[in-house]
Design a protein around this motif. Structure first.
Motif, mmCIF file in Angstrom:
data_model
loop_
_atom_site.group_PDB
_atom_site.id
_atom_site.type_symbol
_atom_site.label_atom_id
_atom_site.label_comp_id
_atom_site.label_asym_id
_atom_site.label_seq_id
_atom_site.Cartn_x
_atom_site.Cartn_y
_atom_site.Cartn_z
ATOM 1 N N LEU A 62 24.696 -48.499 -40.228
ATOM 2 C CA LEU A 62 23.454 -49.249 -40.652
ATOM 3 C C LEU A 62 22.540 -48.367 -39.912
ATOM 4 O O LEU A 62 21.339 -48.651 -39.680
ATOM 5 C CB LEU A 62 23.026 -49.799 -39.647
ATOM 6 C CG LEU A 62 25.066 -51.098 -40.197
ATOM 7 C CD1 LEU A 62 24.938 -51.838 -39.289
ATOM 8 C CD2 LEU A 62 24.223 -52.379 -41.335
ATOM 9 N N ILE A 74 20.842 -57.535 -43.725
ATOM 10 C CA ILE A 74 22.290 -57.534 -42.732
ATOM 11 C C ILE A 74 22.812 -58.435 -42.129
ATOM 12 O O ILE A 74 23.671 -58.763 -41.681
ATOM 13 C CB ILE A 74 22.692 -55.653 -42.880
ATOM 14 C CG1 ILE A 74 22.429 -55.178 -44.164
ATOM 15 C CG2 ILE A 74 23.812 -56.120 -41.899
ATOM 16 C CD1 ILE A 74 22.424 -53.680 -44.447
ATOM 17 N N VAL A 122 28.677 -56.727 -41.560
ATOM 18 C CA VAL A 122 29.138 -58.031 -42.218
ATOM 19 C C VAL A 122 30.794 -58.977 -41.730
ATOM 20 O O VAL A 122 30.898 -59.494 -41.963
ATOM 21 C CB VAL A 122 28.708 -57.849 -43.795
ATOM 22 C CG1 VAL A 122 29.208 -59.480 -44.191
ATOM 23 C CG2 VAL A 122 27.574 -57.607 -43.756
ATOM 24 N N ALA A 165 22.957 -61.518 -43.241
ATOM 25 C CA ALA A 165 24.609 -61.581 -43.632
ATOM 26 C C ALA A 165 25.639 -61.794 -42.885
ATOM 27 O O ALA A 165 26.844 -62.544 -43.595
ATOM 28 C CB ALA A 165 24.544 -60.257 -45.022
ATOM 29 N N ARG A 166 25.916 -61.346 -42.186
ATOM 30 C CA ARG A 166 27.187 -61.158 -41.466
ATOM 31 C C ARG A 166 27.170 -62.924 -40.569
ATOM 32 O O ARG A 166 28.242 -63.640 -40.506
ATOM 33 C CB ARG A 166 27.320 -60.484 -39.840
ATOM 34 C CG ARG A 166 28.092 -60.224 -38.545
ATOM 35 C CD ARG A 166 27.743 -60.021 -37.485
ATOM 36 N NE ARG A 166 28.477 -60.408 -36.620
ATOM 37 C CZ ARG A 166 28.419 -59.340 -35.200
ATOM 38 N NH1 ARG A 166 27.473 -58.286 -34.911
ATOM 39 N NH2 ARG A 166 29.655 -59.971 -34.272
ATOM 40 N N GLU A 190 15.370 -54.062 -43.906
ATOM 41 C CA GLU A 190 17.357 -53.940 -44.436
ATOM 42 C C GLU A 190 18.380 -53.612 -43.354
ATOM 43 O O GLU A 190 18.976 -55.437 -43.608
ATOM 44 C CB GLU A 190 17.798 -52.389 -45.499
ATOM 45 C CG GLU A 190 16.646 -52.008 -46.026
ATOM 46 C CD GLU A 190 17.019 -50.877 -46.432
ATOM 47 O OE1 GLU A 190 16.452 -50.139 -48.118
ATOM 48 O OE2 GLU A 190 17.282 -50.029 -45.954
ATOM 49 N N ARG A 191 18.085 -53.951 -42.367
ATOM 50 C CA ARG A 191 19.629 -54.006 -41.478
ATOM 51 C C ARG A 191 19.025 -55.412 -40.867
ATOM 52 O O ARG A 191 20.083 -56.049 -40.834
ATOM 53 C CB ARG A 191 18.619 -53.441 -39.722
ATOM 54 C CG ARG A 191 19.296 -51.786 -40.209
ATOM 55 C CD ARG A 191 18.844 -51.136 -39.394
ATOM 56 N NE ARG A 191 18.207 -51.011 -37.642
ATOM 57 C CZ ARG A 191 19.971 -50.642 -37.500
ATOM 58 N NH1 ARG A 191 19.953 -49.558 -37.562
ATOM 59 N NH2 ARG A 191 19.969 -50.747 -35.938
ATOM 60 N N THR A 220 27.483 -51.254 -43.622
ATOM 61 C CA THR A 220 27.582 -52.745 -43.450
ATOM 62 C C THR A 220 28.751 -53.490 -43.835
ATOM 63 O O THR A 220 28.362 -54.499 -43.778
ATOM 64 C CB THR A 220 26.330 -52.763 -45.011
ATOM 65 O OG1 THR A 220 25.055 -51.765 -44.414
ATOM 66 C CG2 THR A 220 25.997 -54.432 -45.355
ATOM 67 N N ARG A 221 29.083 -52.849 -44.872
ATOM 68 C CA ARG A 221 30.012 -53.863 -45.234
ATOM 69 C C ARG A 221 31.471 -54.049 -43.892
ATOM 70 O O ARG A 221 32.048 -54.676 -43.246
ATOM 71 C CB ARG A 221 31.038 -53.277 -45.615
ATOM 72 C CG ARG A 221 32.347 -54.380 -46.570
ATOM 73 C CD ARG A 221 33.398 -53.891 -47.674
ATOM 74 N NE ARG A 221 32.946 -52.815 -48.921
ATOM 75 C CZ ARG A 221 32.451 -54.110 -49.930
ATOM 76 N NH1 ARG A 221 32.643 -54.685 -49.716
ATOM 77 N NH2 ARG A 221 31.527 -53.235 -50.567
ATOM 78 N N LEU A 249 22.857 -57.231 -51.448
ATOM 79 C CA LEU A 249 22.515 -55.636 -50.651
ATOM 80 C C LEU A 249 23.854 -55.000 -50.550
ATOM 81 O O LEU A 249 24.520 -54.027 -49.884
ATOM 82 C CB LEU A 249 23.151 -56.670 -49.113
ATOM 83 C CG LEU A 249 21.831 -57.462 -48.153
ATOM 84 C CD1 LEU A 249 22.464 -58.077 -47.508
ATOM 85 C CD2 LEU A 249 21.243 -55.800 -47.893
ATOM 86 N N LEU A 286 27.129 -60.743 -49.826
ATOM 87 C CA LEU A 286 26.221 -59.054 -49.816
ATOM 88 C C LEU A 286 26.078 -59.303 -51.094
ATOM 89 O O LEU A 286 24.239 -59.099 -51.615
ATOM 90 C CB LEU A 286 27.215 -57.795 -49.817
ATOM 91 C CG LEU A 286 27.993 -57.703 -48.004
ATOM 92 C CD1 LEU A 286 28.986 -56.502 -48.777
ATOM 93 C CD2 LEU A 286 26.842 -56.781 -47.750
#
Length: 267
Positions: free
Chosen positions: A138, A149, A99, A152-153, A145-146, A95-96, A130, A125
């Motif tokens: 992912l 994310i 993003v 978030a990106r 959840e995806r 995830t990190r 998140l 996040l």
């Protein structure tokens, strides 16, 4: 704070010979939230993709007078962030890491993310709740959840124009509200300009400043939610049977609620 100007923007898919969007003109002011509504195939996604530079278009698109088609991809991405309806998401990326891709416009070709880039990612996040998924792959996450994310990106991109194509379609009602409230908060605090395509008409009327209804690539109605979301118009454009109710809260704010009913409108 940025103003987005559209002058006779049109999209035609030449392989199919289909005109997806007729000449669309508008001025979206700094901090404004414009909602695009209409049935499938109305031209909502085509308009968003034209602004993002993902499809060829005619007409003129400009942010604060800067013509978007005159910019390279990185410069355009610094002005416009786009959340696709069905984004491609690599299963083997955390995830990190994903993003952090939102910071690409600000990182040189041979550069590395700075501490400031990582701080932006951590803040996004945290705001989207998140943080617990930061080091998860992912491919291990649910569809909802995806989707959060992906949002978030886009927010990590810190572009003054944010384009959202059905950003809540895979979310439950709680996460729908959470995601849209975050966008509303950023709109107030950062004065970002938002254009979103939404199928949920009640959500569209609740969160946006004004609505544009498209049908067959053309504008059929524009204005605030009470003006656009009428039972008669929705029946004709969507071929549905609905009632439209206006709720007023204790602060005097109006919310237009679209309620589906059994049956179909008369032909």
């Amino acid at each position: 704070m940025s103003t987005l100007t559209l002058e006779d923007v049109a999209v035609r898919y030449t392989k199919r010979g289909v005109s997806a969007l007729a000449g669309y003109s508008d001025v979206i002011l700094p901090g404004e939230w414009l909602g695009l509504i209409g049935p499938n195939g109305a031209g909502k996604s085509s308009l968003l993709k034209a602004i993002a530079g993902l499809v060829r278009s005619d007409g003129r698109l400009a942010v604060d007078g800067v013509v978007l088609d005159d910019l390279n991809d990185r410069s355009r991405a610094a002005l416009v962030a786009y959340v696709a309806q069905d984004p491609l998401i690599p299963n083997d990326m955390t995830t990190r890491e994903y993003v952090l891709l939102g910071r690409t416009p600000y990182i040189g070709y041979f550069g590395s993310p700075t501490r400031a880039d990582h701080r932006v990612v951590d803040d996004v996040l945290e705001r989207l709740r998140l943080g617990e998924f930061a080091d998860r792959l992912l491919g291990e996450l649910s569809g909802g959840e995806r989707q959060r994310i992906v949002l978030a990106r886009a927010l990590a991109q810190q572009a003054p124009i944010l384009l959202l194509d059905e950003p809540t379609s895979a979310l439950d009602i709680g996460h729908q509200q959470q995601a849209l409230e975050l966008v509303a908060e950023l709109r107030r605090t950062e004065r970002i300009t938002v254009i979103s395509a939404l199928h949920d008409l009640t959500l569209a009327g609740t969160y946006t400043d004004r609505l544009v209804m498209l049908h067959h690539g053309a504008v059929v109605a524009a204005g605030d939610a009470a003006e656009v979301l009428t039972a008669d118009r929705l029946g004709k454009i969507y071929n549905v049977c609905v009632t439209v109710e206006v709720d007023v809260d204790e602060l005097g704010n109006r919310q237009v609620v679209v309620v589906p009913r059994r049956g179909f409108p008369a032909p």
